[in-house]
Design a protein around this motif. Sequence first.
Motif, PDB file in Angstrom:
ATOM      1  N   HIS A  99       0.843  -1.204   0.000  1.00 36.07           N
ATOM      2  CA  HIS A  99       0.000   0.000   0.000  1.00 36.07           C
ATOM      3  C   HIS A  99       0.868   1.239   0.000  1.00 36.07           C
ATOM      4  CE1 HIS A  99       0.739  -1.151   4.184  1.00 36.07           C
ATOM      5  NE2 HIS A  99       0.736   0.152   4.465  1.00 36.07           N
ATOM      6  N   PHE A 100       0.316   2.303  -0.537  1.00 35.86           N
ATOM      7  CA  PHE A 100       0.979   3.613  -0.558  1.00 35.86           C
ATOM      8  C   PHE A 100       0.071   4.598   0.155  1.00 35.86           C
ATOM      9  CE2 PHE A 100       4.590   3.100  -3.498  1.00 35.86           C
ATOM     10  CZ  PHE A 100       4.353   1.804  -3.914  1.00 35.86           C
ATOM     11  N   HIS A 101       0.657   5.371   1.067  1.00 32.83           N
ATOM     12  CA  HIS A 101      -0.092   6.419   1.759  1.00 32.83           C
ATOM     13  C   HIS A 101      -0.098   7.676   0.884  1.00 32.83           C
ATOM     14  CE1 HIS A 101       0.094   4.418   5.829  1.00 32.83           C
ATOM     15  NE2 HIS A 101       1.118   3.827   5.232  1.00 32.83           N
ATOM     16  N   PHE A 102      -1.261   8.287   0.706  1.00 32.52           N
ATOM     17  CA  PHE A 102      -1.376   9.589   0.044  1.00 32.52           C
ATOM     18  C   PHE A 102      -1.767  10.588   1.123  1.00 32.52           C
ATOM     19  CE2 PHE A 102      -3.732  13.024  -1.871  1.00 32.52           C
ATOM     20  CZ  PHE A 102      -2.998  13.336  -3.005  1.00 32.52           C
ATOM     21  N   LEU A 103      -0.848  11.518   1.427  1.00 32.18           N
ATOM     22  CA  LEU A 103      -1.044  12.474   2.528  1.00 32.18           C
ATOM     23  C   LEU A 103      -1.040  13.887   1.974  1.00 32.18           C
ATOM     24  CD1 LEU A 103       1.657  10.599   4.456  1.00 32.18           C
ATOM     25  CD2 LEU A 103      -0.577  10.910   5.496  1.00 32.18           C
ATOM     26  N   ALA A 104      -1.994  14.697   2.421  1.00 28.65           N
ATOM     27  CA  ALA A 104      -2.073  16.072   1.925  1.00 28.65           C
ATOM     28  C   ALA A 104      -2.848  16.925   2.913  1.00 28.65           C
ATOM     29  CB  ALA A 104      -2.748  16.086   0.549  1.00 28.65           C
TER      30      ALA A 104
END
Length: 113
Positions: A99-104
């Motif tokens: 999984h890849f975390h998308f943080l914004a």
Amino acid sequence: MEDCVFCKIVNKEIPSQVVYEDDKVMVFKDLEPQAPIHYLIIPRQHFNSIMNVPAGNDIVQHIFMIAVKMAVKEGVGDEGFRVVNNCGELGGQTVNHLHFHFLAGREMKWPPG
Ligand code: 5GP
Ligand code: ZN
């Protein structure tokens, strides 16, 4: 994959707040958000980690394309965002489905903890 929480999310056996899905990936909200926007981008296919993706498989390329799509959708392409992959024990991986975390939505710190 039996007993894999993210496979169960893919198979809709466990509920999640899905924000995007296609034939290769699912994007859903992290249960414990670490930023105003915190999505997990996962392949539908189970890989224990990035170490198990065969050479020539284009899933990571697709995932980054979807990350850009999420940035455009959320309107954060100009201000910036972060995409993170934790791999293995020392890398801080707690769920053994790639999984890849998308943080914004906030300023990110460097170096990460
Ligand atoms: P890791 O630490 O492996 O890089 O990230 C795993 C992430 O999955 C964590 O941020 C954690 O909050 C999230 N997570 C674990 N279980 C669930 C779940 O059942 N549903 C959702 N939406 N997120 C989960
Ligand atoms: Zn899995």
